[in-house]
Write a protein that holds these residues in place. Sequence first.
Motif, short mmCIF file in Angstrom:
data_model
loop_
_atom_site.label_atom_id
_atom_site.label_comp_id
_atom_site.label_asym_id
_atom_site.label_seq_id
_atom_site.Cartn_x
_atom_site.Cartn_y
_atom_site.Cartn_z
N THR A 1 53.27 13.53 23.55
CA THR A 1 54.24 12.11 23.30
C THR A 1 55.52 12.61 23.51
N HIS A 2 56.07 13.86 23.26
CA HIS A 2 57.37 14.21 23.80
C HIS A 2 57.51 14.48 25.17
N ILE A 3 56.58 14.93 25.68
CA ILE A 3 56.90 14.98 27.33
C ILE A 3 56.87 13.93 27.92
N VAL B 1 49.10 22.01 25.97
CA VAL B 1 49.79 21.12 26.99
C VAL B 1 51.13 21.46 27.01
N GLY B 2 51.60 21.79 28.38
CA GLY B 2 52.88 22.18 28.75
C GLY B 2 53.15 21.74 29.91
N ILE B 3 54.41 22.51 30.45
CA ILE B 3 54.77 22.09 31.74
C ILE B 3 54.38 23.21 32.78
N GLY C 1 62.59 30.06 25.50
CA GLY C 1 61.02 29.81 25.81
C GLY C 1 60.57 28.44 25.95
N HIS C 2 59.84 28.16 25.05
CA HIS C 2 59.08 26.93 25.11
C HIS C 2 60.00 25.68 24.52
N MET C 3 61.07 26.26 23.88
CA MET C 3 62.10 25.07 23.13
C MET C 3 62.93 24.71 24.40
N VAL C 4 62.81 25.03 25.53
CA VAL C 4 63.64 24.59 26.32
C VAL C 4 62.87 23.30 27.46
N VAL D 1 58.04 20.89 21.71
CA VAL D 1 57.36 20.69 20.22
C VAL D 1 56.15 21.77 20.26
N ASN D 2 55.90 22.52 21.45
CA ASN D 2 54.84 23.58 21.27
C ASN D 2 55.45 25.00 20.29
#
Length: 288
Positions: free
Chosen positions: A38-40, A132-134, A209-212, A217-218
Amino acid sequence: MVYTRKDVSTLTRSERRRFVDALLEVKRRGEYDEFVRTHIEYYRSDGEPGLRVAHMAPSFLPWHRRFLMDLEEALRRVDDSVTVPYWDWTRDRTTTSVPWTEDLLGGTGRRSDRQVMTGPFAYGNGAWTIEVGITDTEFLTRDLGRRRDPIALPTAEDVERALDDPVYDTAPWDSTSAKGFRNKLEGWGSGRGSVSWRTHNRVHRWVGGHMVGGASVNDPVFWLHHAFVDLLWSRWQRRHPSARYLPARPPARGDAQRGRVAARNERMPPWDVTPGEMEDHSAIYRYA
């Protein structure tokens, strides 16, 4: 019944364990990754067409308020004693202070690949794989404080500058809005690099890291960070009791932001809820 969100530094050992266990269970059930998706999906910038609701827009605060409530509902289905704590980054400012402890979120990533190696969300423990990620990275990453190019967390003075602004938001209702509480808290500034990362945005960069980026949300610290941002909105509302969410009405025809930002009484997807309906949380939760 109204529940309470607490400062993460005040949680008891039992409260820490229950919060972590509930997060891990929501992840195991597959619900957590839906929050990431959802956030992505709604992480849209000024330059993209269509409606912006999550970022670079007036609805940044009510959108994330509802987002937090949804996560909290998922946690409380697991354990109804759990609420989302907030991380006051104006006070707990080091890479080893709360919440970066072994029994909460673990610490920073290792130098070679920024992989988090400690705490319950370390990949090696087997309970927190990035689905789920970039990128294709399966492990949680952090770079607390940005070791190669250090930056500092926002200060209490930075927060005061935002809280002092009596107007919620101003045209052009995007990342370039120089006045208004919303962008002073969201933190889009002029220039390039670290000088342009302010308040909320600077915290994301400080964690690294993932917060950028959209997949932030990860990292479970996302929720603790946004709970504090939500608390700051509540404080601003108390300081300026007559101020309301703006814009009150949709931008006029011919305005470049028409159809791109949500007015006070317009629907804020993915929910059937308006920013105005999210202004008062007092019947649902309070802050300790």
